[in-house]
Design a protein around this motif. Structure first.
Motif, mmCIF file in Angstrom:
data_model
loop_
_atom_site.group_PDB
_atom_site.id
_atom_site.type_symbol
_atom_site.label_atom_id
_atom_site.label_comp_id
_atom_site.label_asym_id
_atom_site.label_seq_id
_atom_site.Cartn_x
_atom_site.Cartn_y
_atom_site.Cartn_z
ATOM 1 N N PRO A 139 0.843 -1.205 0.000
ATOM 2 C CA PRO A 139 0.000 0.000 0.000
ATOM 3 C C PRO A 139 0.875 1.252 0.000
ATOM 4 C CG PRO A 139 -0.080 -1.103 2.128
ATOM 5 C CD PRO A 139 0.634 -2.022 1.202
ATOM 6 N N PRO A 140 0.428 2.328 -0.625
ATOM 7 C CA PRO A 140 1.267 3.534 -0.769
ATOM 8 C C PRO A 140 1.777 4.106 0.542
ATOM 9 C CG PRO A 140 -0.689 3.676 -2.159
ATOM 10 C CD PRO A 140 -0.868 2.464 -1.300
ATOM 11 N N SER A 141 1.043 3.889 1.625
ATOM 12 C CA SER A 141 1.423 4.497 2.898
ATOM 13 C C SER A 141 2.417 3.668 3.701
ATOM 14 C CB SER A 141 0.174 4.707 3.764
ATOM 15 O OG SER A 141 -0.366 3.454 4.178
ATOM 16 N N LEU A 142 2.833 2.501 3.207
ATOM 17 C CA LEU A 142 3.504 1.542 4.076
ATOM 18 C C LEU A 142 4.836 2.049 4.629
ATOM 19 C CD1 LEU A 142 3.364 -1.117 5.480
ATOM 20 C CD2 LEU A 142 4.272 -2.241 3.445
ATOM 21 N N VAL A 143 5.671 2.684 3.819
ATOM 22 C CA VAL A 143 6.946 3.196 4.339
ATOM 23 C C VAL A 143 6.690 4.204 5.458
ATOM 24 C CG1 VAL A 143 8.956 4.613 3.807
ATOM 25 C CG2 VAL A 143 8.331 2.764 2.292
ATOM 26 N N ALA A 144 5.747 5.118 5.233
ATOM 27 C CA ALA A 144 5.413 6.098 6.264
ATOM 28 C C ALA A 144 4.836 5.417 7.501
ATOM 29 C CB ALA A 144 4.421 7.119 5.717
ATOM 30 N N ASP A 145 4.021 4.387 7.302
ATOM 31 C CA ASP A 145 3.448 3.650 8.430
ATOM 32 C C ASP A 145 4.543 2.993 9.264
ATOM 33 O OD1 ASP A 145 0.964 4.316 7.427
ATOM 34 O OD2 ASP A 145 0.578 2.343 6.549
ATOM 35 N N LEU A 164 15.798 0.725 13.636
ATOM 36 C CA LEU A 164 15.770 1.385 12.333
ATOM 37 C C LEU A 164 16.501 0.564 11.285
ATOM 38 C CD1 LEU A 164 16.399 5.032 13.526
ATOM 39 C CD2 LEU A 164 14.483 4.345 12.056
ATOM 40 N N ALA A 165 17.621 -0.069 11.682
ATOM 41 C CA ALA A 165 18.451 -0.792 10.725
ATOM 42 C C ALA A 165 17.952 -2.200 10.436
ATOM 43 C CB ALA A 165 19.888 -0.854 11.240
ATOM 44 N N PHE A 166 17.366 -2.859 11.424
ATOM 45 C CA PHE A 166 17.123 -4.293 11.298
ATOM 46 C C PHE A 166 16.255 -4.646 10.093
ATOM 47 C CE2 PHE A 166 15.140 -8.356 12.895
ATOM 48 C CZ PHE A 166 16.297 -9.109 12.791
ATOM 49 N N GLY A 167 15.155 -3.944 9.912
ATOM 50 C CA GLY A 167 14.276 -4.246 8.796
ATOM 51 C C GLY A 167 14.855 -3.878 7.439
ATOM 52 N N CYS A 168 15.974 -3.152 7.444
ATOM 53 C CA CYS A 168 16.624 -2.749 6.199
ATOM 54 C C CYS A 168 17.743 -3.700 5.793
ATOM 55 C CB CYS A 168 17.177 -1.333 6.325
ATOM 56 S SG CYS A 168 15.898 -0.105 6.691
ATOM 57 N N MET A 169 18.001 -4.731 6.605
ATOM 58 C CA MET A 169 18.971 -5.750 6.220
ATOM 59 C C MET A 169 18.545 -6.406 4.914
ATOM 60 S SD MET A 169 19.649 -7.538 9.931
ATOM 61 C CE MET A 169 20.082 -9.118 9.161
ATOM 62 N N THR A 170 19.503 -6.802 4.113
ATOM 63 C CA THR A 170 19.198 -7.410 2.812
ATOM 64 C C THR A 170 18.279 -8.609 2.957
ATOM 65 O OG1 THR A 170 21.326 -6.676 1.959
ATOM 66 C CG2 THR A 170 20.223 -8.433 0.749
ATOM 67 N N VAL A 171 18.535 -9.461 3.932
ATOM 68 C CA VAL A 171 17.759 -10.691 4.073
ATOM 69 C C VAL A 171 16.289 -10.416 4.322
ATOM 70 C CG1 VAL A 171 18.199 -10.914 6.563
ATOM 71 C CG2 VAL A 171 17.752 -12.965 5.185
ATOM 72 N N TRP A 172 15.972 -9.316 4.999
ATOM 73 C CA TRP A 172 14.581 -9.008 5.324
ATOM 74 C C TRP A 172 13.912 -8.147 4.265
ATOM 75 C CZ3 TRP A 172 14.295 -12.792 8.094
ATOM 76 C CH2 TRP A 172 15.068 -13.037 9.227
ATOM 77 N N ARG A 173 14.583 -7.902 3.157
ATOM 78 C CA ARG A 173 13.948 -7.192 2.037
ATOM 79 C C ARG A 173 13.424 -8.174 0.994
ATOM 80 N NH1 ARG A 173 19.057 -3.736 1.766
ATOM 81 N NH2 ARG A 173 18.720 -3.644 -0.479
ATOM 82 N N GLY A 231 14.348 -9.971 -1.520
ATOM 83 C CA GLY A 231 14.594 -9.841 -2.950
ATOM 84 C C GLY A 231 14.405 -8.456 -3.512
ATOM 85 N N ARG A 232 13.802 -7.544 -2.758
ATOM 86 C CA ARG A 232 13.576 -6.174 -3.250
ATOM 87 C C ARG A 232 14.822 -5.327 -2.947
ATOM 88 N NH1 ARG A 232 8.765 -6.555 -6.294
ATOM 89 N NH2 ARG A 232 7.697 -8.368 -5.414
ATOM 90 N N LEU A 233 15.886 -5.617 -3.676
ATOM 91 C CA LEU A 233 17.171 -5.001 -3.367
ATOM 92 C C LEU A 233 17.220 -3.526 -3.744
ATOM 93 C CD1 LEU A 233 19.567 -7.882 -4.473
ATOM 94 C CD2 LEU A 233 18.478 -7.492 -2.260
ATOM 95 N N ASP A 234 16.316 -3.089 -4.620
ATOM 96 C CA ASP A 234 16.299 -1.691 -5.031
ATOM 97 C C ASP A 234 15.517 -0.812 -4.057
ATOM 98 O OD1 ASP A 234 13.960 -3.087 -5.738
ATOM 99 O OD2 ASP A 234 13.478 -1.656 -7.338
ATOM 100 N N ARG A 235 14.951 -1.407 -3.012
ATOM 101 C CA ARG A 235 14.164 -0.665 -2.022
ATOM 102 C C ARG A 235 14.770 -0.908 -0.648
ATOM 103 N NH1 ARG A 235 8.261 -2.926 -4.034
ATOM 104 N NH2 ARG A 235 8.496 -2.416 -6.258
ATOM 105 N N PRO A 236 15.737 -0.103 -0.235
ATOM 106 C CA PRO A 236 16.503 -0.411 0.974
ATOM 107 C C PRO A 236 15.731 -0.352 2.278
ATOM 108 C CG PRO A 236 17.149 1.722 0.074
ATOM 109 C CD PRO A 236 16.266 1.079 -0.944
ATOM 110 N N ALA A 237 14.589 0.288 2.311
ATOM 111 C CA ALA A 237 13.781 0.337 3.531
ATOM 112 C C ALA A 237 12.732 -0.773 3.495
ATOM 113 C CB ALA A 237 13.115 1.697 3.693
ATOM 114 N N PHE A 238 13.035 -1.900 4.124
ATOM 115 C CA PHE A 238 12.085 -3.010 4.264
ATOM 116 C C PHE A 238 11.694 -3.657 2.938
ATOM 117 C CE2 PHE A 238 11.777 -0.639 8.114
ATOM 118 C CZ PHE A 238 11.381 -1.504 9.121
ATOM 119 N N GLY A 239 12.373 -3.330 1.853
ATOM 120 C CA GLY A 239 11.934 -3.811 0.553
ATOM 121 C C GLY A 239 10.748 -3.048 0.018
ATOM 122 N N VAL A 240 10.418 -1.920 0.672
ATOM 123 C CA VAL A 240 9.216 -1.159 0.321
ATOM 124 C C VAL A 240 9.552 0.166 -0.341
ATOM 125 C CG1 VAL A 240 7.113 -0.081 1.231
ATOM 126 C CG2 VAL A 240 7.951 -2.210 2.231
ATOM 127 N N GLY A 241 10.573 0.889 0.161
ATOM 128 C CA GLY A 241 10.847 2.218 -0.368
ATOM 129 C C GLY A 241 12.248 2.686 -0.037
#
Length: 443
Positions: free
Chosen positions: A116-122, A222-231, A233-243
């Motif tokens: 959903p569009p709001s997810l990074v902000a959420d 802040l960092a944990f969800g941005c680890m590569t493993v928790w994204r 496969g969405r490597l182009d979206r460093p924040a949680f694979g979302v944004g």
């Protein structure tokens, strides 16, 4: 499952009044705890439990403390589940608690396919709310993390597990050299990532799995969800694979979070990647000791290779430019095609194929998950038998841990890159960062 019906019915009668238990089923997720979905008197619930008190040994706090924390977070406006009851010894179901079930999506693959569009902000807002919970609301059993002591404990665990993985030694040494000054502690969720949040069409619906919560540096969360493993496969979206990190940090700060320090963020990104590498090794040790003999433990134990790959991606920039551009040595030559009697690899493949064709189609729920894990284990065995790749090098690990050897040594970075590429190709060939690293390092 049938062992739970009677005691769970008695428990729900006591805390929620008369009703009838229906739809009891084990949820497939949850590597460390059992989660059971069920309905009672027309309402949906989830039981989170450990089958015995012995299973909780070594954990920082009990399920009663965890339930109290989840209740405090829920009362403080965090989208935590609503806890309705905590198991007692007399309930006969081990330790745990019951929550109202949140109806939303938890699968990272499904969420990240169309977030959903709001997810990074959420995600930023919710983390700021967690970090803002007043100290007085946090149960006494939640301890303060001393980063230096925690790093020393990671180092001790590494040595206890053999101390023979050079990339892990490199990461330990780097963290020791970049240890940040202590931060004013806040409540840290400790496992804030995709897989532990639920999402619906309106955005973030719930934050799950509070068993690793502690007081500490907010940058850890802040960092944990941005680890590569928790994204996932969405490597182009460093924040949680979302944004983007910029949008994530801006949302966190706008919701009252402290100003993000990029150097602290980087430290915790490396630290938690190291932490999870050792966590994977620990799961293998749990199987070896007999503490947890599920196939999932040995498979996760081999995911250490993913984190070693990620650590080298994070820390390779520490090497001189000439080393970063040095060509990689070649991989070992593939074996000749087999002839004669079936090889060990072929026998393993036959069993794996049988599981996929004869057992998996008829399995359901957690049973199907276990079949898939077993097939993954056999896939690792097949590739390992063929490649014969190992990651252990005690002498090099000791030299890197002491600082006697660094990434400035000619050819070392290239050798480490080749080693982690080949090991990850055996243990986790579908890991998204593997393809990225191959392209970046090996052309």
């Amino acid at each position: 499952m049938t062992d739970l019906v009677q005691p769970l019915s008695a428990f729900m009668t006591r805390i929620a009044g008369p009703g009838e238990l229906s739809g009891l089923s084990r949820l497939s997720g949850g590597a460390n705890m059992e989660s059971w979905a069920f309905d009672w008197a027309g309402r949906a619930y989830v039981l989170r439990r450990a089958p015995s008190a012995e299973y909780m040994e070594g954990r920082p706090y009990s399920h009663a403390v965890e339930a109290a924390l989840v209740r405090a977070a829920h009362a403080g406006g965090v989208r935590a589940p609503e806890v309705v009851g905590v198991l007692a010894d007399t309930d006969g179901m081990g330790t745990g608690y019951v929550m109202r079930r949140v109806v939303a999506e938890v699968s990272p693959a499904k969420i990240l396919a169309d977030p959903p569009p709001s997810l990074v902000a959420d995600l930023g807002r919710e983390l700021a709310l967690i970090h803002a919970l007043p100290r007085a609301a946090i149960p006494d059993g939640i301890k303060v993390m001393d980063t230096a002591a925690a790093l020393a404990e990671l180092k001790a665990r590494f040595l206890a597990y053999g101390g023979d993985r050079p990339v892990i030694a490199l990461a330990v040494r780097w963290c020791e050299a970049h240890l940040p000054a202590p931060a004013d502690p806040v409540l840290v969720h400790g496992d804030y990532r995709m897989g532990n949040v639920m999402v619906d069409a309106d955005g973030l619906a719930a934050v799950l799995d509070w068993e690793l919560a502690h007081l500490g540096d907010p940058h850890e969360d802040l960092a944990f969800g941005c680890m590569t493993v928790w994204r996932f496969g969405r490597l182009d979206r460093p924040a949680f694979g979302v944004g983007s990190l910029e949008d994530y940090f801006a949302a966190y700060e706008a919701a009252g979070g402290r100003k993000v320090d990029r150097e602290r963020f980087r430290f915790w990104l490396v630290y938690r990647t190291l932490w999870w590498a050792l966590g994977c090794l620990q799961m293998g040790q749990a199987w070896r000791s007999g503490a947890d003999t599920t196939v999932e433990r040995v498979v996760v134990g081999r995911r250490t290779a993913e984190q070693e790959l990620d650590l080298l991606l994070l820390l390779g920039d520490e090497a001189p430019a000439a080393e970063r551009s040095r060509p990689l040595p070649p991989s070992s030559a593939p074996p000749a095609p087999p002839v004669g009697e079936p090889t060990t690899r072929e026998m393993v493949q036959a069993v794996r194929d049988w599981l996929g064709e004869a057992i998996k189609p008829g399995a359901e729920g957690h049973g199907k998950f276990q079949v898939v894990v077993a097939m993954n284990a056999l896939g690792i065995v097949m590739r390992d038998l063929e490649a014969g790749v190992r990651a252990e090098d005690r002498a090099l690990a000791e030299a890197m841990l002491s600082g006697a050897t660094t990434l400035a040594e000619p050819g070392l970075l290239a050798r480490l890159r080749r080693a982690v590429l080949d090991k990850c190709a055996v243990d986790s060939p579908k890991y998204a960062a593997l393809a990225q690293a191959r392209e970046q390092w090996d052309g």
